[in-house]
Design a protein around this motif. Structure first.
Motif, PDB file in Angstrom:
ATOM      1  N   ALA A  49      47.977 116.805  23.584  1.00  0.00           N
ATOM      2  CA  ALA A  49      48.060 115.404  24.001  1.00  0.00           C
ATOM      3  C   ALA A  49      48.620 114.560  22.860  1.00  0.00           C
ATOM      4  CB  ALA A  49      46.687 114.889  24.393  1.00  0.00           C
ATOM      5  N   GLU A  51      49.455 110.505  21.777  1.00  0.00           N
ATOM      6  CA  GLU A  51      49.148 109.124  22.145  1.00  0.00           C
ATOM      7  C   GLU A  51      49.561 108.162  21.038  1.00  0.00           C
ATOM      8  OE1 GLU A  51      45.279 106.423  23.527  1.00  0.00           O
ATOM      9  OE2 GLU A  51      45.000 108.323  22.464  1.00  0.00           O
ATOM     10  N   ILE A  57      52.997 105.337  24.446  1.00  0.00           N
ATOM     11  CA  ILE A  57      53.248 106.763  24.667  1.00  0.00           C
ATOM     12  C   ILE A  57      51.926 107.454  24.983  1.00  0.00           C
ATOM     13  CG2 ILE A  57      53.996 108.937  23.626  1.00  0.00           C
ATOM     14  CD1 ILE A  57      55.889 107.316  21.857  1.00  0.00           C
ATOM     15  N   ASN A  58      51.902 108.201  26.067  1.00  0.00           N
ATOM     16  CA  ASN A  58      50.717 108.966  26.437  1.00  0.00           C
ATOM     17  C   ASN A  58      51.186 110.206  27.188  1.00  0.00           C
ATOM     18  OD1 ASN A  58      48.186 109.904  27.106  1.00  0.00           O
ATOM     19  ND2 ASN A  58      47.394 107.900  27.689  1.00  0.00           N
ATOM     20  N   GLN A  59      51.288 111.318  26.478  1.00  0.00           N
ATOM     21  CA  GLN A  59      51.813 112.550  27.061  1.00  0.00           C
ATOM     22  C   GLN A  59      50.768 113.658  26.962  1.00  0.00           C
ATOM     23  OE1 GLN A  59      55.307 113.269  24.701  1.00  0.00           O
ATOM     24  NE2 GLN A  59      56.511 111.670  25.700  1.00  0.00           N
ATOM     25  N   GLU A  60      50.796 114.537  27.955  1.00  0.00           N
ATOM     26  CA  GLU A  60      49.868 115.669  27.939  1.00  0.00           C
ATOM     27  C   GLU A  60      50.558 116.887  28.530  1.00  0.00           C
ATOM     28  OE1 GLU A  60      45.782 116.542  30.213  1.00  0.00           O
ATOM     29  OE2 GLU A  60      45.643 114.846  28.812  1.00  0.00           O
ATOM     30  N   THR A  61      50.381 118.028  27.883  1.00  0.00           N
ATOM     31  CA  THR A  61      50.981 119.260  28.380  1.00  0.00           C
ATOM     32  C   THR A  61      50.137 120.445  27.914  1.00  0.00           C
ATOM     33  OG1 THR A  61      53.038 120.533  28.531  1.00  0.00           O
ATOM     34  CG2 THR A  61      52.485 119.614  26.375  1.00  0.00           C
ATOM     35  N   LEU A  77      56.367 123.422  26.546  1.00  0.00           N
ATOM     36  CA  LEU A  77      57.335 122.502  27.145  1.00  0.00           C
ATOM     37  C   LEU A  77      58.519 123.215  27.796  1.00  0.00           C
ATOM     38  CD1 LEU A  77      57.427 119.601  24.503  1.00  0.00           C
ATOM     39  CD2 LEU A  77      56.401 119.554  26.785  1.00  0.00           C
ATOM     40  N   THR A 179      47.655 112.951  17.718  1.00  0.00           N
ATOM     41  CA  THR A 179      47.960 114.211  18.378  1.00  0.00           C
ATOM     42  C   THR A 179      46.673 115.020  18.490  1.00  0.00           C
ATOM     43  OG1 THR A 179      50.174 114.223  17.384  1.00  0.00           O
ATOM     44  CG2 THR A 179      49.364 116.301  18.297  1.00  0.00           C
TER      45      THR A 179
END
Length: 214
Positions: A49, A51, A57-61, A77, A179
């Protein structure tokens, strides 16, 4: 004089306590390091994650990595990266590209092969909070880079107190970016294919991939 003496005693006691906490934190990290080094191989599935509230920005994978010594196979990714001990192969199916490059012995970058041992040097250590996560006791150690020019402000490393495995890593950058890597699955000494860390260049050439050599 009467006021100075108690203040000095408090300062000395505080310094001693901080030193003891730092030694306790380092001792725990040494246990984690020795445990990791004792395995023939490690398979990790994780959640990643990113942020940054200021930049919205707020991404999660999710991703996974298989480690054996310095060698690794890393899926993240939609791309795959393999290190066979000499070269790094990065496969990007979306672009039908493969990048092949040498890995320098002097490269200090945190690679997948170092992700479970990077804390061994270059940091100051401090004992932090203990959390209960679904019945598991997670002890956090705070790492602060010794290098004042580092872009990292601090790292919180959450360690399972029973297994001595890393459960969570929370990295806070000086730019406000946070992170978080959470380990969902941690398997050791799994039966691996003998060709797992062997790159088949001909296969990708036959599939029409563009090969880039750096």
């Amino acid at each position: 004089m009467k006021n100075i003496v108690p203040l000095l005693l408090i300062l000395i006691c505080s310094s001693f306590a901080y030193g003891q906490e730092s030694l306790k934190a380092k001792a725990l990290l040494d246990e984690v390091y020795n445990k990791v080094q004792s395995y023939d191989n490690i398979e990790v599935e994780f959640k990643y994650a990113l942020e940054n509230k200021e930049a919205n920005i707020n991404q999660e994978t999710r991703g996974d990595v298989t480690l054996q010594g310095d060698k690794y196979l890393f899926n993240y990714l939609g791309s795959q990266q393999l290190y066979d001990g000499k070269k790094v192969y990065t496969v990007v199916p979306e672009n039908e590209e493969v990048t092949i490059e040498d890995r320098s012995e002097e490269d200090n970058t945190i690679t997948p092969s170092k992700m479970l041992t990077f804390y061994k040097s270059g940091h100051n250590y401090a004992w932090d909070i203990l959390q209960n996560v679904q019945g598991r006791k997670i002890q956090y150690v705070k790492l602060t880079p010794i290098d004042t020019n580092s872009e990292i402000a601090s790292i919180l490393l959450g360690i399972d107190a029973q297994t001595k495995h890393i459960y969570k890593l929370i990295e806070t950058g000086k730019n406000g970016t946070k992170t978080t890597i959470t380990v969902n699955s941690f398997k050791t000494n799994q039966p691996l294919s003998k060709t797992l860390f062997t790159f088949d260049e001909a296969k990708y050439e036959d599939d029409g991939y563009y090969i880039i050599r750096n």
